[in-house]
Design a protein around this motif. Sequence first.
Motif, PDB file in Angstrom:
ATOM      1  N   ARG A  87       0.820  -1.195   0.000  1.00 49.25           N
ATOM      2  CA  ARG A  87       0.000   0.000   0.000  1.00 49.25           C
ATOM      3  C   ARG A  87       0.866   1.261   0.000  1.00 49.25           C
ATOM      4  NH1 ARG A  87      -3.968  -0.848  -2.336  1.00 49.25           N
ATOM      5  NH2 ARG A  87      -4.847   1.101  -1.505  1.00 49.25           N
ATOM      6  N   GLU A  91      -0.842   6.050   2.959  1.00 49.00           N
ATOM      7  CA  GLU A  91      -1.849   5.221   3.616  1.00 49.00           C
ATOM      8  C   GLU A  91      -1.278   4.613   4.893  1.00 49.00           C
ATOM      9  OE1 GLU A  91      -4.115   1.165   2.387  1.00 49.00           O
ATOM     10  OE2 GLU A  91      -4.310   2.842   0.985  1.00 49.00           O
ATOM     11  N   ASN A  92      -0.013   4.229   4.870  1.00 50.16           N
ATOM     12  CA  ASN A  92       0.632   3.688   6.062  1.00 50.16           C
ATOM     13  C   ASN A  92       0.718   4.719   7.180  1.00 50.16           C
ATOM     14  OD1 ASN A  92       2.129   0.810   5.980  1.00 50.16           O
ATOM     15  ND2 ASN A  92       1.869   1.564   3.898  1.00 50.16           N
ATOM     16  N   SER A  94      -1.334   7.181   7.626  1.00 51.52           N
ATOM     17  CA  SER A  94      -2.679   7.579   8.035  1.00 51.52           C
ATOM     18  C   SER A  94      -3.466   6.479   8.727  1.00 51.52           C
ATOM     19  CB  SER A  94      -3.471   8.045   6.805  1.00 51.52           C
ATOM     20  OG  SER A  94      -2.795   9.085   6.133  1.00 51.52           O
ATOM     21  N   ALA A  95      -2.979   5.241   8.691  1.00 48.44           N
ATOM     22  CA  ALA A  95      -3.799   4.088   9.081  1.00 48.44           C
ATOM     23  C   ALA A  95      -4.418   4.203  10.464  1.00 48.44           C
ATOM     24  CB  ALA A  95      -2.961   2.814   8.982  1.00 48.44           C
ATOM     25  N   TRP A  98      -7.534   7.110  10.540  1.00 46.78           N
ATOM     26  CA  TRP A  98      -8.656   7.172   9.610  1.00 46.78           C
ATOM     27  C   TRP A  98      -9.950   7.701  10.244  1.00 46.78           C
ATOM     28  CZ3 TRP A  98      -7.050   1.843   7.322  1.00 46.78           C
ATOM     29  CH2 TRP A  98      -6.128   2.043   6.283  1.00 46.78           C
ATOM     30  N   ASP A 109      -7.452  10.981  -0.874  1.00 45.48           N
ATOM     31  CA  ASP A 109      -6.014  10.903  -1.131  1.00 45.48           C
ATOM     32  C   ASP A 109      -5.316  12.184  -0.688  1.00 45.48           C
ATOM     33  OD1 ASP A 109      -6.376   8.411  -2.195  1.00 45.48           O
ATOM     34  OD2 ASP A 109      -6.237   9.039  -4.291  1.00 45.48           O
ATOM     35  N   GLU A 112      -4.590  12.072   3.059  1.00 42.60           N
ATOM     36  CA  GLU A 112      -3.503  11.140   3.354  1.00 42.60           C
ATOM     37  C   GLU A 112      -2.166  11.693   2.885  1.00 42.60           C
ATOM     38  OE1 GLU A 112      -5.499   6.759   3.667  1.00 42.60           O
ATOM     39  OE2 GLU A 112      -4.709   7.341   1.703  1.00 42.60           O
ATOM     40  N   LYS A 132       1.995   8.178  -3.072  1.00 42.96           N
ATOM     41  CA  LYS A 132       1.477   6.894  -3.531  1.00 42.96           C
ATOM     42  C   LYS A 132       2.572   5.835  -3.703  1.00 42.96           C
ATOM     43  CE  LYS A 132      -2.664   8.607  -5.871  1.00 42.96           C
ATOM     44  NZ  LYS A 132      -3.575   7.867  -4.957  1.00 42.96           N
ATOM     45  N   ARG A 150       3.314   7.498  11.623  1.00 40.18           N
ATOM     46  CA  ARG A 150       1.930   7.088  11.905  1.00 40.18           C
ATOM     47  C   ARG A 150       1.511   7.528  13.303  1.00 40.18           C
ATOM     48  NH1 ARG A 150       0.749   0.816  11.366  1.00 40.18           N
ATOM     49  NH2 ARG A 150       0.936   1.383   9.158  1.00 40.18           N
TER      50      ARG A 150
END
Length: 235
Positions: A87, A91-92, A94-95, A98, A109, A112, A132, A150
């Motif tokens: 991924r 995204e990592n 933001s995990a 969320w 997007d 993130e 990305k 994170r």
Amino acid sequence: WEGASHGAAFRDVSMNVMPGEVVALFGKLGSGASEVGETAFGIRALDTGTFEANGKVVTLKGPTQAIDAGVGFLPADRKAGGAFMVRPVAENVSAANWPRMARLGWITDRLEAAAFRRWRDTLNIRSRNDPKQAMGTLSGGNQQKVLLARWLERDSKALVLIEPTRGVDVGAREDIYTSLRDLAARGVAVLLVTSDYEEAVQVADRVYVMAKGAIVTSMQGDDVTSGQLLSAAGG
């Protein structure tokens, strides 16, 4: 932790990590140190004793409760327990955020990407300037920095890291150490669980030493030396 025990892994562990300091829990593999760290994130449950986070005794039934209590966690095996390798890096980052980031139930997007860029320079994450980019294309050290981001994005008040520099190169190791000290300067309580005595000497303000499932001593300041740590841990 106060009088904490879990199965045969560790017993009667009492220790504390205050805001603004880096504390190492040092022990050889099999000492029980990693298992203690995992209880702070609800991965393992305490059989006896208590765990306190941000001034409150909490019962952690899983990682969700730990995150809500303000605890962030970096596992020893980032591929199996922390990073989503296929991924995007954004995204990592933001995990864990969320629910907070969602707008009308949607996470864009753009949100993130903003989270990733917020920490890319701060943590010296060496990557393309591309939110990305797949996590798995980064080096091990930079993957660890993304996981640190994170919990910074989450504004965690305590952070537990298990063997955070295992498998990373020397440059990334120094960057991670700098990041941990910076986190402490921000008022975060940092627990570093490590079997690397040099790591404990270099980074920690205080050190607890574990052997055979029990804390055998603690030390700080000039008492934290390689010789003292190895002697206390059993050679």
